[in-house]
Design a protein around this motif. Structure first.
Motif, PDB file in Angstrom:
ATOM      1  N   PHE A 238       0.755  -1.254   0.197  1.00 46.18           N
ATOM      2  CA  PHE A 238      -0.073  -0.049  -0.019  1.00 46.18           C
ATOM      3  C   PHE A 238       0.870   1.157   0.043  1.00 46.18           C
ATOM      4  O   PHE A 238       2.173   1.251   0.589  1.00 46.18           O
ATOM      5  N   ASP A 239       0.456   2.349  -0.716  1.00 47.19           N
ATOM      6  CA  ASP A 239       0.952   3.373  -0.507  1.00 47.19           C
ATOM      7  C   ASP A 239       1.314   3.948   0.637  1.00 47.19           C
ATOM      8  O   ASP A 239       0.471   4.109   1.579  1.00 47.19           O
ATOM      9  N   LYS A 240       2.537   4.414   0.931  1.00 52.40           N
ATOM     10  CA  LYS A 240       3.247   4.786   2.411  1.00 52.40           C
ATOM     11  C   LYS A 240       2.553   5.734   2.860  1.00 52.40           C
ATOM     12  O   LYS A 240       2.035   6.137   4.157  1.00 52.40           O
ATOM     13  N   GLU A 241       2.105   7.139   1.945  1.00 53.82           N
ATOM     14  CA  GLU A 241       1.573   8.145   2.634  1.00 53.82           C
ATOM     15  C   GLU A 241       0.079   7.864   2.835  1.00 53.82           C
ATOM     16  O   GLU A 241      -0.468   8.288   3.904  1.00 53.82           O
ATOM     17  N   LYS A 242      -0.536   7.002   1.938  1.00 53.20           N
ATOM     18  CA  LYS A 242      -1.820   6.682   2.443  1.00 53.20           C
ATOM     19  C   LYS A 242      -1.897   5.971   3.792  1.00 53.20           C
ATOM     20  O   LYS A 242      -2.923   5.896   4.618  1.00 53.20           O
ATOM     21  N   MET A 243      -1.046   5.053   4.022  1.00 51.92           N
ATOM     22  CA  MET A 243      -1.024   4.298   5.256  1.00 51.92           C
ATOM     23  C   MET A 243      -0.784   5.118   6.299  1.00 51.92           C
ATOM     24  O   MET A 243      -1.183   4.970   7.381  1.00 51.92           O
ATOM     25  N   ARG A 244      -0.016   6.227   6.226  1.00 53.48           N
ATOM     26  CA  ARG A 244       0.373   7.148   6.981  1.00 53.48           C
ATOM     27  C   ARG A 244      -1.101   7.863   7.606  1.00 53.48           C
ATOM     28  O   ARG A 244      -1.261   7.834   8.738  1.00 53.48           O
ATOM     29  N   GLU A 245      -1.947   8.016   6.604  1.00 49.32           N
ATOM     30  CA  GLU A 245      -3.286   8.763   6.891  1.00 49.32           C
ATOM     31  C   GLU A 245      -4.225   7.808   7.626  1.00 49.32           C
ATOM     32  O   GLU A 245      -4.857   8.413   8.485  1.00 49.32           O
ATOM     33  N   ILE A 246      -4.201   6.529   7.364  1.00 49.75           N
ATOM     34  CA  ILE A 246      -4.871   5.449   7.921  1.00 49.75           C
ATOM     35  C   ILE A 246      -4.420   5.343   9.510  1.00 49.75           C
ATOM     36  O   ILE A 246      -5.285   5.521  10.386  1.00 49.75           O
ATOM     37  N   ILE A 247      -3.047   5.482   9.709  1.00 47.55           N
ATOM     38  CA  ILE A 247      -2.705   5.523  10.829  1.00 47.55           C
ATOM     39  C   ILE A 247      -2.838   6.704  11.847  1.00 47.55           C
ATOM     40  O   ILE A 247      -3.287   6.612  12.949  1.00 47.55           O
ATOM     41  N   LEU A 248      -2.913   7.862  11.130  1.00 50.97           N
ATOM     42  CA  LEU A 248      -3.324   9.131  11.802  1.00 50.97           C
ATOM     43  C   LEU A 248      -4.857   8.809  12.262  1.00 50.97           C
ATOM     44  O   LEU A 248      -5.303   9.510  13.263  1.00 50.97           O
ATOM     45  N   VAL A 249      -5.686   8.233  11.427  1.00 47.85           N
ATOM     46  CA  VAL A 249      -7.212   8.149  11.599  1.00 47.85           C
ATOM     47  C   VAL A 249      -7.187   7.177  13.054  1.00 47.85           C
ATOM     48  O   VAL A 249      -8.229   7.516  13.503  1.00 47.85           O
ATOM     49  N   GLN A 250      -6.475   5.994  12.826  1.00 46.25           N
ATOM     50  CA  GLN A 250      -6.649   5.240  14.098  1.00 46.25           C
ATOM     51  C   GLN A 250      -6.244   6.017  15.280  1.00 46.25           C
ATOM     52  O   GLN A 250      -6.845   5.765  16.219  1.00 46.25           O
ATOM     53  N   ILE A 251      -5.241   6.735  15.365  1.00 44.93           N
ATOM     54  CA  ILE A 251      -4.771   7.634  16.388  1.00 44.93           C
ATOM     55  C   ILE A 251      -5.822   8.404  16.943  1.00 44.93           C
ATOM     56  O   ILE A 251      -6.293   8.547  18.109  1.00 44.93           O
ATOM     57  N   LYS A 252      -6.461   9.192  15.819  1.00 44.85           N
ATOM     58  CA  LYS A 252      -7.658  10.155  16.317  1.00 44.85           C
ATOM     59  C   LYS A 252      -8.818   9.475  17.054  1.00 44.85           C
ATOM     60  O   LYS A 252      -9.412   9.933  17.866  1.00 44.85           O
ATOM     61  N   GLN A 253      -9.198   8.379  16.327  1.00 49.47           N
ATOM     62  CA  GLN A 253     -10.456   7.683  16.610  1.00 49.47           C
ATOM     63  C   GLN A 253     -10.032   6.965  18.153  1.00 49.47           C
ATOM     64  O   GLN A 253     -10.950   6.725  18.998  1.00 49.47           O
TER      65      GLN A 253
END
Length: 138
Positions: free
Chosen positions: A72-87
């Motif tokens: 998976f694209d690293k930038e998109k994976m970074r965004e997913i992890i940021l969503v996990q952190i926020k949630q």
């Protein structure tokens, strides 16, 4: 065996994968390999985002997405992890709010909330570690 080939057939019919047949000299039968089509890549990215940003109590959806992290694209994976952190931080905040009124809660419920908050804090720490690894690769 039956469900595997059925699923492959479904993916082909939906044009998410394409079969590439090859005949090897050392074998008497054809072998099939499959590649993702452009539509398949789009669907893969959609599912990674869908399940990568979904937060279950045990994060099973996120763990499923993590299996394919390297594809998976690293930038998109970074965004997913940021969503996990926020949630997850939001969940921690809600639990902390509930625990602020611990005197009105059953003792066993307080223990469950304390256990839950501990797990969420461990997950947040892990998410930040994942983020750090991805940032070092970018």
């Amino acid at each position: 065996k039956g469900s595997f080939y059925y699923n492959i057939q479904q993916l082909e019919e939906k044009r998410l994968i394409q079969r590439i047949s090859e005949m090897r000299e050392s074998e008497s039968r054809e072998r099939n390999k499959y590649i993702l089509t452009d539509l398949g890549i789009t669907e893969f990215n959609r599912l990674m985002t869908k399940y990568g940003t979904k937060t279950d109590y045990v994060n099973l959806s996120f763990y499923g997405a993590m299996l394919f992290e390297e594809e998976f694209d690293k930038e998109k994976m970074r965004e997913i992890i940021l969503v996990q952190i926020k949630q997850t931080e939001k969940k921690i905040s809600l639990i902390e709010d509930a625990l602020a009124n611990r005197s009105t809660l059953m003792k066993s419920f307080v223990r469950m909330l304390e256990n839950s908050i501990s797990h969420h804090k461990v997950n947040v720490k892990w998410f930040y570690e994942l983020l750090k690894e991805i940032d070092s690769e970018l």
